[in-house]
Design an enzyme around this catalytic site. Structure first.
Site, PDB file in Angstrom:
ATOM      1  N   LYS A 293       0.828  -1.209   0.000  1.00 51.14           N
ATOM      2  CA  LYS A 293       0.000   0.000   0.000  1.00 51.14           C
ATOM      3  C   LYS A 293       0.866   1.265   0.000  1.00 51.14           C
ATOM      4  CE  LYS A 293      -1.960  -1.217   3.917  1.00 51.14           C
ATOM      5  NZ  LYS A 293      -1.245  -2.481   4.181  1.00 51.14           N
TER       6      LYS A 293
ATOM      7  N   ARG B  52      -8.958   0.234  10.026  1.00 50.94           N
ATOM      8  CA  ARG B  52      -8.520  -1.130  10.320  1.00 50.94           C
ATOM      9  C   ARG B  52      -9.515  -1.884  11.196  1.00 50.94           C
ATOM     10  NH1 ARG B  52      -2.625   0.178   9.515  1.00 50.94           N
ATOM     11  NH2 ARG B  52      -1.444  -1.688   9.995  1.00 50.94           N
TER      12      ARG B  52
ATOM     13  N   ARG C 213      11.943  -5.404   4.526  1.00 53.42           N
ATOM     14  CA  ARG C 213      11.550  -4.002   4.329  1.00 53.42           C
ATOM     15  C   ARG C 213      12.544  -3.039   4.957  1.00 53.42           C
ATOM     16  NH1 ARG C 213       5.492  -2.183   5.370  1.00 53.42           N
ATOM     17  NH2 ARG C 213       5.780  -3.197   7.388  1.00 53.42           N
TER      18      ARG C 213
ATOM     19  N   ARG D 291      12.225  -1.244  10.466  1.00 55.53           N
ATOM     20  CA  ARG D 291      11.261  -0.834  11.483  1.00 55.53           C
ATOM     21  C   ARG D 291      11.338  -1.730  12.712  1.00 55.53           C
ATOM     22  NH1 ARG D 291       5.556  -0.081   8.523  1.00 55.53           N
ATOM     23  NH2 ARG D 291       4.905  -1.142  10.418  1.00 55.53           N
TER      24      ARG D 291
ATOM     25  N   ARG E 256       0.788  -9.088  13.711  1.00 51.04           N
ATOM     26  CA  ARG E 256       0.095  -8.141  12.831  1.00 51.04           C
ATOM     27  C   ARG E 256      -0.797  -8.875  11.836  1.00 51.04           C
ATOM     28  NH1 ARG E 256       4.863  -5.157  12.073  1.00 51.04           N
ATOM     29  NH2 ARG E 256       4.550  -4.567   9.908  1.00 51.04           N
TER      30      ARG E 256
END
Ligand code: ADP
Ligand code: ADP
Ligand code: ZN
Length: 215
Positions: free
Chosen positions: A13, A88, A127, A159, A170
């Site tokens: 996204k 969410r 990532r 992160r 998650r």
């Protein structure tokens, strides 16, 4: 054009949002980026959010609804916006509907990124983030110069919540709390599902083709 970018963590996204911002000149509203900026600046909001984020849990709805309510009223949303990472939960979606009714800016489309779990895990595992919100991948989408953001020149980093443990959580949270919104938006006839497993540029072309109907 008022758009929701919807999908599990790691679906792409943020990556697509950055490209769409340039193409359509409408802002990306990433609640994850807003929360991380608050963490960095050590605001009260950031301090309150940290414990949830590190564990991969959702920050309470009231907090997110407050953030979105203020953000959508800013001038740059006048000609449209892209929500990335919000809503969410069903209460967040209901609150959004109320806010948008008030400011008379209905959602045009919900782009639902479909990517299987295995791919999500390897995407999130590699990532690299920048504080400007740009996101890269060690192998799938490395920055041009190693360790440095193409967009702003700052150093990229992993992160704190992109650990294996937090990622599993998650994905569970997504399935339990966020996935029900697929039905929610399908019933409103706003949902458009796309294949998020394709290459970044191909996904971008697919999205532009879908959005061309609105432009
Ligand atoms: P990802 O890109 O991996 O989906 P985000 O950057 O969107 O992650 O979000 C990171 C974290 O910020 C989430 O795990 C959650 O703790 C918090 N967060 C972001 N958006 C929301 C939201 N709409 N509701 C609750 N928590 C949120
Ligand atoms: P989200 O915002 O949905 O959590 P990101 O845009 O941050 O997802 O993407 C997650 C990771 O996957 C990043 O490392 C990104 O570079 C990579 N990625 C994004 N889109 C693709 C794609 N189509 N193919 C392969 N890797 C991708
Ligand atoms: Zn950057």
């Amino acid at each position: 054009m008022n758009i929701i970018l919807f999908g599990p963590p790691g679906a792409g996204k943020g990556t697509q949002a950055k490209k769409l911002v340039e193409f359509y000149n409408i802002p990306q509203i990433s609640t994850g980026d807003i929360l991380r900026a608050n963490l960095r600046e050590g605001t009260k909001l950031g301090l309150a959010a940290r414990e949830y984020m590190d564990k991969g849990e959702l920050v309470p709805d009231e907090v997110l609804i407050g953030i979105i309510k203020n953000r959508l009223k800013e001038d740059d949303c006048e000609n449209g916006f892209m929500l990335d990472g919000y809503p969410r939960t069903v209460p967040q979606a209901d609150a959004l509907a109320g806010i948008l009714e008030e400011i008379e800016k209905p959602i045009d489309i919900v782009l639902n990124f479909e990517v299987p779990d295995e791919a999500l895990v390897s995407r999130i595992g590699g990532r690299l983030m920048c504080k400007c919100g740009a996101s890269y991948h060690k192998t799938f989408n490395p920055p041009k110069e190693e360790g440095i953001c193409d967009a702003c020149g700052a150093e990229v980093y992993q992160r704190a919540d992109d650990t294996e443990e937090a990622v599993k959580n998650r994905l569970d949270v997504y399935k339990n709390q966020t996935q029900p919104l697929i039905d929610y938006y399908e019933k409103m006839d706003l949902l458009k599902t796309l294949d998020g497993t394709k290459d970044i540029e191909v996904v971008f072309e697919d999205i532009k083709a879908i959005l061309a109907e609105f432009a």
